[in-house]
Every structure is written in C-alpha cells, then in structure tokens.
Motif scaffolding. Structure first.
Motif, PDB file in Angstrom:
ATOM      1  N   LYS A   1      -6.487   1.414  -3.721  1.00  0.00           N
ATOM      2  CA  LYS A   1      -5.519   0.391  -3.302  1.00  0.00           C
ATOM      3  C   LYS A   1      -6.088  -0.434  -2.159  1.00  0.00           C
ATOM      4  O   LYS A   1      -5.927  -1.661  -2.137  1.00  0.00           O
ATOM      5  N   SER A   2      -6.772   0.190  -1.223  1.00  0.00           N
ATOM      6  CA  SER A   2      -7.406  -0.554  -0.135  1.00  0.00           C
ATOM      7  C   SER A   2      -8.428  -1.544  -0.683  1.00  0.00           C
ATOM      8  O   SER A   2      -8.513  -2.685  -0.218  1.00  0.00           O
TER       9      SER A   2
ATOM     10  N   HIS B   1       0.834  -1.195   0.000  1.00  0.00           N
ATOM     11  CA  HIS B   1       0.000   0.000   0.000  1.00  0.00           C
ATOM     12  C   HIS B   1       0.877   1.258   0.000  1.00  0.00           C
ATOM     13  O   HIS B   1       0.654   2.182  -0.777  1.00  0.00           O
TER      14      HIS B   1
END
Length: 93
Positions: free
Chosen positions: A65-66, A41
């Motif tokens: 991205k999460s 991340h």
C-alpha cells in the motif's frame, strides 16, 4: 498501466493468500482492491486484517500500500480502476 497492473495482481494474490472464500471472492476482491488503489492506508490495512492476522501478511500489505500511495499517479490509479470495472462486469465474477 503496466505498473498498476502488476500491483493489482499482487493485491489479488495477497487476497488469495489471506484465505478469501471462493464464493465470496469477487465482492471481497472488489472491496480490497478498491481500497488498495484509492483508499486510505489505514482502511486498506483494516480490510486485510479481516482476512488474516498474520504479521508477515500485514507487513506485506503495508509495504504494498505504501508503494501504491507513493508511486502510482492519479492517472495510473484511474487506469487500474477502469480495468477493474471490466473485471467486475464479467460473468465470472
């Protein structure tokens, strides 16, 4: 693959929004998409910051991205990377 493909398109759009230069688009796209799919991340956010410091862009990158980290399976990620290898080998890239 549909979810992975949609996320890859979002990432590509994010790169274009962040102002990547046209003549450097494929190497830049390769780096950021590889990080987007399989990188950490923190490494992904650092790469996005190289192109744009806008807090809204960074927040969106963080959210995307999460989502990838939480929702894509290892198989989804491998399928996406396999598809990218075809893009990278294209004469357009």
């Amino acid at each position: 693959m549909t979810r992975a493909g949609a996320l890859l398109l979002l990432c590509a759009a994010l790169l274009l929004i962040t102002g990547g230069k046209c003549d450097d688009i494929c190497p830049a796209l390769r780096d950021i998409v590889d990080l987007f799919i399989s990188g950490s991340h923190e490494a992904y956010i650092e790469q996005v910051e190289k192109y744009n410091q806008n807090p809204d862009v960074l927040e969106t990158a963080d959210t995307l991205k999460s989502c990838v980290d939480e929702r894509l399976t290892a198989k989804d990620k491998q399928d996406a990377l396999s598809a990218l290898n075809k893009v990278y080998s294209s004469s357009l890239c």
